[in-house]
Design a protein around this motif. Sequence first.
Motif: not given
Length: 173
Positions: A96-101
């Motif tokens: 949720f911070y780095y956006g790794v799905e």
Amino acid sequence: MDWYTIVFEVIEMRSFSNLWFWIVLAVAWSSISHWVLGVPFDMVSRARRNGGQAEQDLEDLVRINANRFLFIVEEAGLWITAIASALLSGLLVLGFYYGVEFAQAVFLLMSPLIFVGLLSIYSARKVKGGENSGEALWRRLRIHRMTTQFIGMVSIFLTAMWGMYHNLSSYVL
């Protein structure tokens, strides 16, 4: 166009738009809600319906599993809590911070299991404390299963909402 290009255009390999993720989510919650304190719930129904040896087998199996579960919690509970917290914190930050799905998907799959684990500790303590036979045991196992199913429904709903939001926002941008 080669075969791989066609497949990867039709079936996206991202987590929330991947059919396999949703199959894993459904199978995971199905099996988690079927096994109540390590006992298949159909065994609970059969013991209640038939009594006798089936009831004795259920009581023995629940007693063994509850004692085993509480032993693991007493011996390694602190380590399990520390490792689970570290893993879930890492997934939370990555997702949720780095956006790794993929990290988001694994976090949404694994984080509700904390509540199921806490519920299992509570139920095992209740069983060891006296709710270990007859109607009291059936009631405890039924409450445990219904609560687990509720946690699963909320988890699947929130995961589906986040997955739809993620898919729609990635197509719009």
